[in-house]
Motif scaffolding. Structure first.
Motif, PDB file in Angstrom:
ATOM      1  N   HIS A  16      21.725  23.385 -22.786  1.00  9.04           N
ATOM      2  CA  HIS A  16      21.307  23.774 -21.436  1.00  9.04           C
ATOM      3  C   HIS A  16      20.116  24.722 -21.524  1.00  9.04           C
ATOM      4  O   HIS A  16      20.027  25.534 -22.430  1.00  9.04           O
ATOM      5  CB  HIS A  16      22.435  24.506 -20.707  1.00  9.04           C
ATOM      6  CG  HIS A  16      23.721  23.759 -20.695  1.00  9.04           C
ATOM      7  ND1 HIS A  16      24.053  22.849 -19.725  1.00  9.04           N
ATOM      8  CD2 HIS A  16      24.774  23.767 -21.558  1.00  9.04           C
ATOM      9  CE1 HIS A  16      25.235  22.342 -19.983  1.00  9.04           C
ATOM     10  NE2 HIS A  16      25.688  22.884 -21.088  1.00  9.04           N
ATOM     11  N   ARG A  17      19.247  24.624 -20.536  1.00 16.22           N
ATOM     12  CA  ARG A  17      18.149  25.578 -20.412  1.00 16.22           C
ATOM     13  C   ARG A  17      17.786  25.704 -18.937  1.00 16.22           C
ATOM     14  O   ARG A  17      17.694  24.711 -18.226  1.00 16.22           O
ATOM     15  CB  ARG A  17      16.932  25.126 -21.204  1.00 16.22           C
ATOM     16  CG  ARG A  17      15.839  26.201 -21.220  1.00 16.22           C
ATOM     17  CD  ARG A  17      14.801  25.896 -22.265  1.00 16.22           C
ATOM     18  NE  ARG A  17      13.781  26.909 -22.275  1.00 16.22           N
ATOM     19  CZ  ARG A  17      13.751  27.941 -23.123  1.00 16.22           C
ATOM     20  NH1 ARG A  17      14.689  28.075 -24.027  1.00 16.22           N
ATOM     21  NH2 ARG A  17      12.775  28.817 -23.070  1.00 16.22           N
ATOM     22  N   THR A  18      17.571  26.931 -18.504  1.00 19.17           N
ATOM     23  CA  THR A  18      17.164  27.192 -17.135  1.00 19.17           C
ATOM     24  C   THR A  18      15.676  27.481 -17.112  1.00 19.17           C
ATOM     25  O   THR A  18      15.159  28.166 -17.991  1.00 19.17           O
ATOM     26  CB  THR A  18      17.958  28.388 -16.552  1.00 19.17           C
ATOM     27  OG1 THR A  18      19.351  28.076 -16.620  1.00 19.17           O
ATOM     28  CG2 THR A  18      17.577  28.639 -15.104  1.00 19.17           C
ATOM     29  N   THR A  19      15.001  26.943 -16.114  1.00 19.16           N
ATOM     30  CA  THR A  19      13.561  27.106 -15.990  1.00 19.16           C
ATOM     31  C   THR A  19      13.207  27.541 -14.570  1.00 19.16           C
ATOM     32  O   THR A  19      13.959  27.274 -13.634  1.00 19.16           O
ATOM     33  CB  THR A  19      12.819  25.789 -16.326  1.00 19.16           C
ATOM     34  OG1 THR A  19      11.421  25.981 -16.150  1.00 19.16           O
ATOM     35  CG2 THR A  19      13.277  24.623 -15.480  1.00 19.16           C
ATOM     36  N   GLU A 113      18.311  24.023 -13.740  1.00 11.90           N
ATOM     37  CA  GLU A 113      18.955  24.020 -15.046  1.00 11.90           C
ATOM     38  C   GLU A 113      18.877  22.597 -15.565  1.00 11.90           C
ATOM     39  O   GLU A 113      19.186  21.640 -14.849  1.00 11.90           O
ATOM     40  CB  GLU A 113      20.413  24.458 -14.976  1.00 11.90           C
ATOM     41  CG  GLU A 113      21.049  24.437 -16.353  1.00 11.90           C
ATOM     42  CD  GLU A 113      22.505  24.869 -16.369  1.00 11.90           C
ATOM     43  OE1 GLU A 113      22.917  25.474 -17.368  1.00 11.90           O
ATOM     44  OE2 GLU A 113      23.221  24.583 -15.399  1.00 11.90           O
ATOM     45  N   THR A 115      20.219  20.005 -18.460  1.00 12.56           N
ATOM     46  CA  THR A 115      21.241  19.755 -19.466  1.00 12.56           C
ATOM     47  C   THR A 115      20.852  18.490 -20.209  1.00 12.56           C
ATOM     48  O   THR A 115      20.511  17.475 -19.593  1.00 12.56           O
ATOM     49  CB  THR A 115      22.629  19.568 -18.827  1.00 12.56           C
ATOM     50  OG1 THR A 115      22.962  20.742 -18.098  1.00 12.56           O
ATOM     51  CG2 THR A 115      23.694  19.306 -19.886  1.00 12.56           C
ATOM     52  N   ALA A 142      17.517  21.877 -28.370  1.00 13.35           N
ATOM     53  CA  ALA A 142      17.166  23.176 -27.777  1.00 13.35           C
ATOM     54  C   ALA A 142      15.645  23.348 -27.780  1.00 13.35           C
ATOM     55  O   ALA A 142      15.051  23.783 -26.787  1.00 13.35           O
ATOM     56  CB  ALA A 142      17.837  24.316 -28.533  1.00 13.35           C
ATOM     57  N   GLU A 143      15.008  22.973 -28.870  1.00 14.78           N
ATOM     58  CA  GLU A 143      13.543  23.055 -28.933  1.00 14.78           C
ATOM     59  C   GLU A 143      12.904  22.028 -27.999  1.00 14.78           C
ATOM     60  O   GLU A 143      11.887  22.299 -27.358  1.00 14.78           O
ATOM     61  CB  GLU A 143      13.043  22.861 -30.365  1.00 14.78           C
ATOM     62  CG  GLU A 143      11.532  22.825 -30.502  1.00 14.78           C
ATOM     63  CD  GLU A 143      10.815  24.093 -30.032  1.00 14.78           C
ATOM     64  OE1 GLU A 143       9.605  24.009 -29.736  1.00 14.78           O
ATOM     65  OE2 GLU A 143      11.439  25.176 -29.968  1.00 14.78           O
ATOM     66  N   LEU A 145      14.095  20.984 -25.120  1.00 15.97           N
ATOM     67  CA  LEU A 145      14.162  21.532 -23.760  1.00 15.97           C
ATOM     68  C   LEU A 145      13.196  22.702 -23.577  1.00 15.97           C
ATOM     69  O   LEU A 145      12.611  22.855 -22.502  1.00 15.97           O
ATOM     70  CB  LEU A 145      15.582  21.955 -23.412  1.00 15.97           C
ATOM     71  CG  LEU A 145      16.580  20.820 -23.185  1.00 15.97           C
ATOM     72  CD1 LEU A 145      17.908  21.380 -22.687  1.00 15.97           C
ATOM     73  CD2 LEU A 145      16.043  19.774 -22.228  1.00 15.97           C
ATOM     74  N   ARG A 146      13.022  23.508 -24.600  1.00 15.02           N
ATOM     75  CA  ARG A 146      12.056  24.615 -24.517  1.00 15.02           C
ATOM     76  C   ARG A 146      10.662  24.056 -24.227  1.00 15.02           C
ATOM     77  O   ARG A 146       9.952  24.530 -23.341  1.00 15.02           O
ATOM     78  CB  ARG A 146      12.063  25.423 -25.811  1.00 15.02           C
ATOM     79  CG  ARG A 146      11.120  26.619 -25.813  1.00 15.02           C
ATOM     80  CD  ARG A 146      11.114  27.384 -27.128  1.00 15.02           C
ATOM     81  NE  ARG A 146      12.141  26.992 -28.053  1.00 15.02           N
ATOM     82  CZ  ARG A 146      13.258  27.695 -28.336  1.00 15.02           C
ATOM     83  NH1 ARG A 146      13.469  28.839 -27.799  1.00 15.02           N
ATOM     84  NH2 ARG A 146      14.142  27.262 -29.192  1.00 15.02           N
ATOM     85  N   CYS A 149      10.390  22.649 -20.652  1.00 14.37           N
ATOM     86  CA  CYS A 149      10.267  23.730 -19.677  1.00 14.37           C
ATOM     87  C   CYS A 149       8.868  24.333 -19.684  1.00 14.37           C
ATOM     88  O   CYS A 149       8.295  24.587 -18.608  1.00 14.37           O
ATOM     89  CB  CYS A 149      11.305  24.808 -19.938  1.00 14.37           C
ATOM     90  SG  CYS A 149      12.985  24.274 -19.537  1.00 14.37           S
TER      91      CYS A 149
END
Length: 157
Positions: A16-19, A113, A115, A142-143, A145-146, A149
């Motif tokens: 998950h990552r929030t932007t 967010e 996912t 994770a990278e 999604l980074r 974003c």
């Protein structure tokens, strides 16, 4: 055909990552197949994009790896709901195929967010034990999604 429900198994990796970028801004990046190698870790180049990307059945022809050791492969859209969800079937020969679920959920303040859920569904990579696959997939996603974003946030400025 791959059963896309496999990504809901215990072996699936959810990241998950929030932007601050809106779901529309994130979708703009996802909807442009030519951006794929800028946000997907491991994708090196795009060779062709179906004209109806990201519609169901559309295909990205891409290469993975680093020059000169590149493998030509493809990613297909299994499901597409603009600004909400994109389900892809990523292939990396000869290792296998993996459904990838990308879900966008609006957050307070106009951001979203994201996912990303993924697990190998077919091929020799399926023989790797779930915890080992998770340990390999989670940091990569994770990278991924980074990067997604960063691009979406920049485009929405």
């Amino acid at each position: 055909m791959v059963d896309i429900s496999r990504t809901s198994t215990a072996a699936a990796v959810d990241v998950h990552r929030t932007t601050t970028a809106s779901p529309a801004a994130v979708w703009e990046v996802l909807a442009n197949g030519w951006y794929y190698p800028t946000w997907v870790v491991g994708a090196a180049r795009i060779r062709a994009v179906s004209s109806h990307w990201p519609g169901v059945g559309a295909v990205l022809h891409h290469s993975v790896g680093a020059w000169p050791l590149l493998i030509n492969d493809r990613t297909e859209v299994l499901s597409s709901e603009p600004e909400r969800e994109l389900v892809l079937l990523a292939s990396v020969a000869p290792m296998g195929r993996a459904p990838v679920h990308l879900r966008l959920a609006p957050t307070a303040g106009g951001g979203c967010e994201i996912t990303m859920a993924e697990d190998v569904a077919e091929g020799p990579a399926r023989l790797i034990p779930g915890p080992v696959r998770q340990a390999l997939i989670a940091p990569r996603n994770a990278e991924t999604l980074r990067r997604l974003c960063y691009i979406a946030e920049r485009r929405s400025e």
